[in-house]
Design an enzyme around this catalytic site. Structure first.
Site, PDB file in Angstrom:
ATOM      1  N   GLY A   1     -23.596  14.761  38.859  1.00 43.23           N
ATOM      2  CA  GLY A   1     -23.644  13.116  39.480  1.00 43.23           C
ATOM      3  C   GLY A   1     -25.340  13.008  39.603  1.00 43.23           C
ATOM      4  O   GLY A   1     -25.800  12.199  38.367  1.00 43.23           O
TER       5      GLY A   1
ATOM      6  N   GLU B   1     -20.292  19.787  37.549  1.00 38.80           N
ATOM      7  CA  GLU B   1     -19.970  18.023  37.309  1.00 38.80           C
ATOM      8  C   GLU B   1     -20.981  17.640  38.117  1.00 38.80           C
ATOM      9  O   GLU B   1     -21.044  16.830  39.654  1.00 38.80           O
ATOM     10  CB  GLU B   1     -18.316  17.440  38.250  1.00 38.80           C
TER      11      GLU B   1
ATOM     12  N   ARG C   1     -26.475   2.600  49.418  1.00 36.67           N
ATOM     13  CA  ARG C   1     -26.933   4.111  50.084  1.00 36.67           C
ATOM     14  C   ARG C   1     -27.796   3.198  51.516  1.00 36.67           C
ATOM     15  O   ARG C   1     -27.211   4.384  52.254  1.00 36.67           O
ATOM     16  CB  ARG C   1     -27.187   4.718  49.588  1.00 36.67           C
TER      17      ARG C   1
ATOM     18  N   CYS D   1     -25.773 -11.306  55.046  1.00 37.43           N
ATOM     19  CA  CYS D   1     -25.421 -11.662  56.270  1.00 37.43           C
ATOM     20  C   CYS D   1     -25.273 -10.685  57.197  1.00 37.43           C
ATOM     21  O   CYS D   1     -23.683 -10.347  57.787  1.00 37.43           O
ATOM     22  CB  CYS D   1     -25.038 -12.926  57.140  1.00 37.43           C
ATOM     23  N   GLU D   2     -25.764  -9.799  57.268  1.00 46.29           N
ATOM     24  CA  GLU D   2     -25.465  -8.316  57.829  1.00 46.29           C
ATOM     25  C   GLU D   2     -26.442  -7.733  58.403  1.00 46.29           C
ATOM     26  O   GLU D   2     -27.520  -7.357  57.063  1.00 46.29           O
ATOM     27  CB  GLU D   2     -24.694  -7.859  56.856  1.00 46.29           C
TER      28      GLU D   2
HETATM   29  C1  LIG Z   1     -18.470  12.895  43.187  1.00 47.34           C
HETATM   30  C2  LIG Z   1     -18.083  14.069  43.020  1.00 47.34           C
HETATM   31  C3  LIG Z   1     -18.811  14.722  41.486  1.00 47.34           C
HETATM   32  C4  LIG Z   1     -20.350  14.433  41.851  1.00 47.34           C
HETATM   33  O1  LIG Z   1     -21.466  15.030  42.935  1.00 47.34           O
HETATM   34  P1  LIG Z   1     -22.647  14.850  42.663  1.00 47.34           P
HETATM   35  O2  LIG Z   1     -22.896  14.309  44.690  1.00 47.34           O
HETATM   36  O3  LIG Z   1     -23.331  13.081  42.344  1.00 47.34           O
HETATM   37  O4  LIG Z   1     -23.796  15.575  42.223  1.00 47.34           O
HETATM   38  C5  LIG Z   1     -18.585  15.485  41.356  1.00 47.34           C
HETATM   39  N1  LIG Z   1     -17.182  16.266  41.157  1.00 47.34           N
HETATM   40  C6  LIG Z   1     -16.358  15.472  41.751  1.00 47.34           C
HETATM   41  C7  LIG Z   1     -14.769  15.310  42.076  1.00 47.34           C
HETATM   42  C8  LIG Z   1     -16.663  14.348  43.056  1.00 47.34           C
HETATM   43  O5  LIG Z   1     -15.955  13.833  43.382  1.00 47.34           O
END
Ligand SMILES: *Cc1c(COP(=O)(O)O)cnc(C)c1O
Length: 412
Positions: free
Chosen positions: A273, A271, A309, A340-341
């Site tokens: 990202g 999973e 980030r 304003c931070e």
């Molecule tokens: C955020 C998240 C991801 C992705 O995380 P990355 O750090 O972007 O690879 C995968 N699975 C779950 C359940 C998440 O909450």
């Protein structure tokens, strides 16, 4: 060195049509990287990457990834709705949520998504809502510290996610009693890891646990989900993770543990990202203000509401001043937005070429957890998202917000 995926000339062309700030994604980079991942795990017949939608929730991005064989990992109602509208169905959707509202499980059920339970109490909760599907997963939280190479990577003992080891045994049995036939196991123990050793170590833990659970309960293991967490080199000079090496190292652990346990048919899921998108998206912004007081500041037309980030985590994002790629880095600046931070800074004490107002800055590695974490503080509006197609065309994949969008939910 970090190289922007557009030139100053391209940026100036794009800017004529779409004013800065904007996010720009690189289709070619996204596809090539997705193919490297698929290749690295091609030894596993059922391998599937479920892109973590929260990282870059844009239908055009999701469709590119779909064409590359990816599914989606959702964790909320609207993420499920977006997946549905992009044509993802059934086992192309992983639902890895926590603190899950009823309606979210109902939609996940009607889409026939693969449900990954975060808590043992959700077994009976899900059963009362939609029943227990034949295929179901559980998220594991081993507690304690997660160490790699004698370094603490993260602290699962302080994390809100998952089942304890004892709850997994109990939960699998309860799920079997309620009709589950095939099982998955999931864990996410460290984020943005910059070592090839993370996935293999996590895989070992999950494979051993899967084999124990199989032995204990007889439950067939359909998949092991290694989740997200593979990082990217945000700083120039950092070594990128080698996905081919990682895939091969996970294969070795699979053959050592899963195959002898009779679980050689299990699929590996991921999973990811950040790894899928972060390097292939940039925040492009124009310097609009120079200020010299106790320090030298460059003010840009983007702010932390566009990319939080740095403000939130102190995260480093490399900045290239377009057209000055080869100029000496002989000026020290704080690069700031207009919130304003005082934490609204994309860079602090950064050595950069001399910057003039009108210069276009390319903020690297913003393709994941970038736009998505944007907000409207100080009435700042979300920017457009643009896609640089493989043929060099630029396509708008999300328009910029207007003041009307900002006021749309208010009563006067
Ligand atoms: C955020 C998240 C991801 C992705 O995380 P990355 O750090 O972007 O690879 C995968 N699975 C779950 C359940 C998440 O909450």
């Amino acid at each position: 060195m970090k190289k922007p995926f557009i030139t100053k000339r391209q940026a100036e062309e794009i800017k004529k049509k779409y004013p800065t700030p904007f996010y720009l994604y690189d289709e070619k980079g996204i596809r090539e990287n997705a193919r490297r991942l698929q290749k690295a795990f091609s030894w596993n017949k059922g391998f599937k990457e479920y892109f973590a939608v929260k990282a870059t929730p844009n239908p055009s991005i999701l469709k590119i990834l779909k064409e590359e064989g990816c599914g989606v990992d959702c964790s909320s109602l609207t993420e499920l709705m977006m997946a549905q509208r992009c044509g993802f169905m059934g086992d192309e959707i992983m639902f890895s949520s926590n603190v899950t509202p009823e309606e979210d499980y109902r939609l996940a059920g009607s889409l026939k998504a693969v449900i990954n339970l975060d808590d043992i109490t959700h077994i009976d909760y899900l059963n009362s809502l939609i029943g227990i599907p034949e295929l179901i997963g559980c998220r594991f939280n081993p507690g304690g510290h997660f160490e790699l190479e004698n370094q603490i990577m993260d602290n699962p003992g302080e994390a809100k996610y998952g089942f304890t080891r004892a709850q997994l045994s109990q939960g699998f049995k309860r799920l079997q009693a309620l009709g589950a036939k095939r099982f998955g196991l999931h864990a996410f123990l460290a984020s943005n890891t910059n070592t090839n050793a993370y996935y293999p170590k996590l895989a070992r833990l999950l494979f051993e646990t899967a084999a124990e659970l199989h032995e204990e309960t007889g439950a067939p293991i359909a998949y092991v989900n290694l989740s997200g967490g593979i990082g990217i080199p945000y700083r120039p000079g950092e070594k990128p993770n080698d996905i081919a090496f990682i895939g091969e190292a996970v294969r070795e652990v699979f053959e050592e543990i899963m195959v002898p346990a009779g679980l050689g048919g299990a699929a590996i899921y991921t999973e990811l990202g950040r790894f899928m998108l972060a390097p292939y998206g940039a925040l492009v912004t124009t310097a609009i203000h120079k200020k010299e007081i106790h320090k030298n500041y460059i003010g840009v037309d983007a702010c932390a509401a566009n990319l939080m980030r740095p403000a939130m985590y102190g995260a480093y994002h490399h900045i290239t001043v377009l057209g000055k790629e080869d100029a000496p880095l002989d000026h020290q600046y704080d690069v700031t937005g207009g919130l304003c931070e005082n934490n609204d800074k994309f860079a602090i004490d950064r050595m950069l070429p001399k910057i003039e107002t009108g210069d276009i800055l390319f903020i690297h590695d913003a393709g994941a957890h970038g736009f998505a974490m944007g907000y409207n503080y100080n009435g700042k509006l979300r920017s457009a998202e643009l896609l640089l197609r493989e043929n060099g065309e630029v396509q708008m994949i999300r328009r910029a917000e207007t003041p009307d969008d900002y006021f749309a939910t208010l009563e006067f």
